[in-house]
Write a protein that holds these residues in place. Structure first.
Motif, PDB file in Angstrom:
ATOM      1  N   PRO A  50      -7.168   3.955   3.626  1.00 55.62           N
ATOM      2  CA  PRO A  50      -6.264   3.709   4.736  1.00 55.62           C
ATOM      3  C   PRO A  50      -4.798   3.897   3.814  1.00 55.62           C
ATOM      4  CG  PRO A  50      -7.343   1.681   3.948  1.00 55.62           C
ATOM      5  CD  PRO A  50      -8.051   2.886   3.479  1.00 55.62           C
ATOM      6  N   ARG A  51      -4.720   5.237   3.542  1.00 56.43           N
ATOM      7  CA  ARG A  51      -3.455   5.440   2.791  1.00 56.43           C
ATOM      8  C   ARG A  51      -2.580   6.594   3.763  1.00 56.43           C
ATOM      9  NH1 ARG A  51      -4.704   2.011   0.588  1.00 56.43           N
ATOM     10  NH2 ARG A  51      -5.459   1.809  -1.816  1.00 56.43           N
ATOM     11  N   GLY A  52      -1.393   6.682   3.436  1.00 56.59           N
ATOM     12  CA  GLY A  52      -0.191   7.513   4.216  1.00 56.59           C
ATOM     13  C   GLY A  52       0.280   8.795   3.272  1.00 56.59           C
ATOM     14  N   ASN A 102       3.629   0.431  -1.641  1.00 52.99           N
ATOM     15  CA  ASN A 102       3.543   0.530  -0.333  1.00 52.99           C
ATOM     16  C   ASN A 102       2.951  -0.390   0.278  1.00 52.99           C
ATOM     17  OD1 ASN A 102       4.596   3.114  -0.452  1.00 52.99           O
ATOM     18  ND2 ASN A 102       2.486   4.297  -0.517  1.00 52.99           N
ATOM     19  N   ALA A 103       3.394  -0.834   1.809  1.00 59.77           N
ATOM     20  CA  ALA A 103       2.628  -1.724   2.662  1.00 59.77           C
ATOM     21  C   ALA A 103       2.082  -0.870   3.581  1.00 59.77           C
ATOM     22  CB  ALA A 103       3.798  -2.457   3.494  1.00 59.77           C
ATOM     23  N   TYR A 104       0.698  -1.385   3.730  1.00 63.96           N
ATOM     24  CA  TYR A 104      -0.207  -0.815   4.670  1.00 63.96           C
ATOM     25  C   TYR A 104      -0.687  -1.625   5.682  1.00 63.96           C
ATOM     26  CZ  TYR A 104      -0.779   2.278   0.605  1.00 63.96           C
ATOM     27  OH  TYR A 104      -0.426   3.284  -0.496  1.00 63.96           O
ATOM     28  N   GLY A 105      -0.068  -1.458   6.782  1.00 68.82           N
ATOM     29  CA  GLY A 105      -0.165  -2.381   7.880  1.00 68.82           C
ATOM     30  C   GLY A 105      -1.408  -2.161   8.806  1.00 68.82           C
ATOM     31  N   GLN A 106      -1.743  -2.738   9.893  1.00 68.39           N
ATOM     32  CA  GLN A 106      -2.834  -2.330  10.593  1.00 68.39           C
ATOM     33  C   GLN A 106      -2.880  -0.743  10.974  1.00 68.39           C
ATOM     34  OE1 GLN A 106      -3.392  -4.379  14.254  1.00 68.39           O
ATOM     35  NE2 GLN A 106      -1.418  -3.901  15.142  1.00 68.39           N
ATOM     36  N   ASN A 107      -1.600  -0.306  11.056  1.00 65.80           N
ATOM     37  CA  ASN A 107      -1.612   1.182  11.597  1.00 65.80           C
ATOM     38  C   ASN A 107      -2.554   2.024  10.838  1.00 65.80           C
ATOM     39  OD1 ASN A 107       1.805   1.206  12.994  1.00 65.80           O
ATOM     40  ND2 ASN A 107       0.032   0.078  13.398  1.00 65.80           N
ATOM     41  N   PHE A 108      -2.740   1.794   9.468  1.00 71.24           N
ATOM     42  CA  PHE A 108      -3.248   2.461   8.468  1.00 71.24           C
ATOM     43  C   PHE A 108      -5.048   2.354   8.682  1.00 71.24           C
ATOM     44  CE2 PHE A 108       0.896   2.217   6.810  1.00 71.24           C
ATOM     45  CZ  PHE A 108       0.879   3.440   6.288  1.00 71.24           C
TER      46      PHE A 108
END
Ligand code: ZN
Ligand code: ZN
Ligand code: ZN
Ligand code: ZN
Ligand code: ZN
Ligand code: ZN
Length: 427
Positions: A50-52, A102-108
């Motif tokens: 779960p990374r962007g 980085n913040a990884y919210g549920q979208n990730f």
């Protein structure tokens, strides 16, 4: 085949130029070196973690991977060149250590909204609204702006003819339209989705803050349900949802508590006004808290939407145009606002730079895509390459013209088609 190829080559310059004009951005620079910034972020589903990744990396490094566009995220640094993703970055060659800020919210994880549903551009019929604070995306129905439309694509639709599609000034609250991932063209697709207009239309407000964020930001809790901070409420579960209209006209407060002497004019010159705006006021001009909003927001956050979780409303807030200028800036309110810079100043969102050398970006795109093909699939020879590139340009042109984002599945489909053709050609 030979004559077709020559035709391709003859047309190539023209086509490449056309396509480059339509896709004006270059995707040759990973944003990693720019640090954390607000930028469009892509989730690579093939890479699993779960990374962007930044827009350039989504095109250049993860071309044939399945991806999901998450739209702009604040304070985000590209993960592609870091060791947190197994796939090497083709743009930023130094392997960096994982990003810590980085913040990884549920979208990730592919989940969106308070309902946690997945987003599928092909089946989603509702416009989704991005929260100004957490930048998650919410269904209109989950904000009580409409009934959840049936998932049946063939369900009979109300006649949409009288609905003008609301346009969006878009920067702060882009919608995810059902069939078009381009934020700039985003519109609340009331007519194209065949749905009746939502209770609050996209052009009736500037920004949206979800209830969870409103609860966590005291100044927003205070303003919820007052003029310019709309909330959607109902009195009883059987009632229809309505937009709460504040009863107290705000002029009462202004007249009673204004710093200005009665009858005195406000200074007209801009410098004085600006000084005025920046200097903390002594008297608080924030409107009296709305009791209904306070009651709703005092309940703990609703993560699952159920009938009786919060029958009076969610506490989501819709901020109307000019909200950043309207806040009270008294000594008590101002620090609360400044704790969230986007409440006082609109974020700037990074966009890939314009392509200075028209024609190169797609050529490079084609070249990279070619380089990444496994050896047995690679096409040898400059003629074959030209042909492939030209076909790719031709294939991508409609996307460019319609401002559509080229997804990995599109690129994949292209190469699949090409392989089919090659099989037939060599057989
Ligand atoms: Zn990148
Ligand atoms: Zn990937
Ligand atoms: Zn990369
Ligand atoms: Zn939802
Ligand atoms: Zn939020
Ligand atoms: Zn105040």
């Amino acid at each position: 085949m030979e004559s077709t190829l020559e035709e391709y080559i003859a047309n190539q310059e023209h086509l490449v130029r056309q396509a480059a004009e339509a896709i004006p951005h270059q995707f040759t620079q990973c944003t990693y070196n720019l640090g954390a910034l607000r930028q469009p972020v892509y989730l690579c589903i093939t890479c699993k973690d779960p990374r962007g990744i930044c827009a350039a990396c989504s095109v250049a490094c993860h071309t044939d991977h399945e991806q999901l566009e998450l739209f702009p995220k604040r304070d985000f640094r590209c993960d592609c060149p870091t060791s947190s993703l197994p796939h090497p970055c083709s743009l930023h060659k130094t392997l960096e250590s994982p990003n810590s800020s980085n913040a990884y919210g549920q979208n990730f994880t592919g989940a969106f909204c308070r309902c946690g549903r997945e987003y599928d551009a092909n089946t989603e019929r509702e416009t989704m609204i991005q929260c100004l604070a957490c930048e998650d995306w919410f269904h209109e129905s989950c904000c009580n702006l409409r009934e959840r439309p049936s998932d049946e694509p063939d369900a009979p639709e109300p006649e949409p003819a009288s609905v003008d599609p609301p346009t969006l000034d878009g920067q702060t609250v882009p919608s995810i339209p059902a069939e078009d991932n381009d934020v700039d063209d985003a519109a609340s697709d009331a007519s194209s989705s065949g749905l009746p207009p939502p209770l609050i239309r996209a052009d009736d407000y500037d920004s949206f803050v979800c209830a969870g964020c409103v609860r966590s930001i005291p100044i927003l809790t205070r303003y919820a349900g007052t003029e310019g901070c709309m909330i959607v409420v109902r009195d009883k579960p059987e009632d229809a949802w309505r937009v709460y209209t504040p009863e107290t006209p705000k002029t009462d407060i202004e007249v009673a508590e204004s710093d200005a002497l009665p009858g005195s004019k406000r200074p007209l010159d801009a410098a004085a006004e600006e000084r005025d705006a920046k200097r903390p006021r002594i008297t608080c001009l924030a409107p009296a808290p709305n009791p209904i909003a306070q009651q709703i927001l005092s309940k703990s956050n609703i993560t699952v939407v159920t009938e009786d979780a919060c029958p009076q409303g969610t506490g989501d807030v819709f901020l109307t145009e000019g909200f950043r200028e309207r806040w009270c800036r008294c000594a008590e309110c101002l620090p609360q606002l400044e704790a969230h810079s986007w409440l006082v100043k609109e974020d700037e969102t990074y966009e890939p730079p314009e392509d200075p050398e028209s024609g190169l970006s797609l050529e490079e795109l084609g070249m990279r895509a070619l380089n990444r093909l496994p050896r047995e699939r690679a096409i040898d020879g400059i003629h074959a390459f030209n042909s492939m590139r030209d076909k790719l340009v031709g294939y991508l042109k409609p996307f460019a013209q319609e401002g559509k984002v080229v997804g990995d599945e599109d690129v994949k489909a292209f190469f699949e088609e090409l392989r089919e053709q090659q099989k037939k050609g060599s057989a």
